[in-house]
Write a protein that holds these residues in place. Structure first.
Motif, PDB file in Angstrom:
ATOM      1  N   GLN A  27     -34.571 -14.624  19.956  1.00 26.48           N
ATOM      2  CA  GLN A  27     -33.408 -13.760  19.676  1.00 26.48           C
ATOM      3  C   GLN A  27     -33.812 -12.626  18.732  1.00 26.48           C
ATOM      4  OE1 GLN A  27     -29.771 -15.878  18.491  1.00 26.48           O
ATOM      5  NE2 GLN A  27     -30.516 -17.692  19.533  1.00 26.48           N
ATOM      6  N   LYS A  56     -24.802 -11.883  20.738  1.00 23.77           N
ATOM      7  CA  LYS A  56     -24.444 -13.305  20.717  1.00 23.77           C
ATOM      8  C   LYS A  56     -23.416 -13.658  21.786  1.00 23.77           C
ATOM      9  CE  LYS A  56     -23.927 -15.007  16.405  1.00 23.77           C
ATOM     10  NZ  LYS A  56     -23.575 -14.951  14.957  1.00 23.77           N
ATOM     11  N   LEU A 103     -27.368 -13.656  12.933  1.00 28.75           N
ATOM     12  CA  LEU A 103     -27.503 -14.452  14.163  1.00 28.75           C
ATOM     13  C   LEU A 103     -27.005 -15.879  13.947  1.00 28.75           C
ATOM     14  CD1 LEU A 103     -30.982 -13.271  15.498  1.00 28.75           C
ATOM     15  CD2 LEU A 103     -28.817 -13.082  16.725  1.00 28.75           C
ATOM     16  N   GLN A 104     -27.188 -16.374  12.725  1.00 25.83           N
ATOM     17  CA  GLN A 104     -26.861 -17.773  12.466  1.00 25.83           C
ATOM     18  C   GLN A 104     -25.413 -18.013  12.069  1.00 25.83           C
ATOM     19  OE1 GLN A 104     -29.797 -20.644  11.231  1.00 25.83           O
ATOM     20  NE2 GLN A 104     -29.663 -20.156  13.391  1.00 25.83           N
ATOM     21  N   VAL A 131     -27.537 -17.007  22.893  1.00 19.54           N
ATOM     22  CA  VAL A 131     -27.687 -17.884  21.710  1.00 19.54           C
ATOM     23  C   VAL A 131     -28.383 -19.195  22.051  1.00 19.54           C
ATOM     24  CG1 VAL A 131     -25.758 -16.903  20.395  1.00 19.54           C
ATOM     25  CG2 VAL A 131     -25.319 -18.804  21.956  1.00 19.54           C
TER      26      VAL A 131
END
Lengths: 24, 248
Positions: free
Chosen positions: B71, B58, A14-15, B64
């Protein structure tokens, strides 16, 4: 922190902006 | 927020672009399957698809901008439902078959080799038949998938911090956007107002069926892992553990 630890890979995906195809 | 000013048409266009590429299992399938070999192929494919699913999420407008905790919560709650809806979409033109990937297609009878999986296959095939009867359109499919993601975890606890509150409000606005997008997609089909309302209801009702099959599937996979029929690893293990520990 515990949430990040528990979901290390998910958190990382996700990051970061690395192509998921490369990671797969 | 940009997603609230986005037209339903633009929202659908963005989620259509977010669609993950076709994925192949890329294994030499030795038939007949054994319980272990079929479960291994299913979990290998799921693990590959999960990585692409994160990338897909995303790209959903506004996702996001939610808190990282939201999330993570949303994805861990809905991942198997998303995989199952994708499977139904790929299988919609193939009655009696489940098209897990272009190189991994199973008939319901092939499910016999895995204890307890035929019941799940039948539920998947039944929902797929319903989508076939409804002639599900691609625009509707992408909206339903985004709805599953965004509706997967309505937390019972009240937001404690400003960040949590903002994220919760963003999530509710995002749900508004995706419902608007689905309504718009249905409005393009040339149906009467009453038929449009009925179609929206029928599509929404199918989501509860998908949640039910996903819960069954989750229990099945946990049992297969517990009995050491299949080795679950990587992202799939993390998602499965997250799910079973939250439900226990």
């Amino acid at each position: 922190t515990s949430l990040k630890e528990k979901h290390k890979i998910l958190h990382q995906l996700l990051q970061n902006s690395t192509s998921p195809v490369d990671l797969a | 927020n940009h997603q609230s000013t986005m037209s339903p048409e633009e929202f659908i266009s963005r989620i259509m672009e977010a669609e993950p590429p076709e994925i192949y299992l890329m294994e030499d399938l030795k038939k007949p399957f054994t319980e272990a070999s079929m479960m291994m192929s299913l979990t290998n494919l799921a693990d590959k698809e999960l990585v692409l699913m994160i990338s897909w999420a995303k790209k959903i407008p506004g996702f996001v901008e939610l808190s990282l905790a939201d999330q993570i919560h949303l994805l861990k709650c809905c991942w198997l439902e998303i995989l199952m809806l994708g499977l139904m979409w790929r299988s919609v033109d193939h009655p009696g078959k489940l098209i897990f990937s272009p190189d991994f297609k199973l008939s319901r009878e092939e499910g016999q080799c895995v204890e307890g999986i035929m019941e799940i296959f039948d539920m998947l095939l039944a929902a797929t038949s319903r989508f076939r009867e409804l002639k599900l359109q691609r625009e509707e499919y992408v909206c339903l998938k985004a709805m599953i993601l965004l509706n997967s975890n309505l937390s019972t606890s009240s937001p404690q911090t400003t960040e949590e509150l903002e994220s919760r409000n963003k999530l509710l606005r995002l749900l508004d956007s995706v419902i608007d997008a689905l309504v718009w997609a249905i409005s393009k089909l040339g149906l009467s107002t009453q038929q449009q309302t009925l179609r929206l209801g029928h599509l929404a009702m199918l989501l509860s069926h998908i949640r039910h099959v996903s819960n069954k599937g989750m229990d099945h996979l946990s049992n297969m892992k517990r009995k050491n029929v299949v080795l679950v690893y990587n992202l799939l293990l993390e998602m499965l553990d997250a799910n079973t520990s939250s439900s226990s």
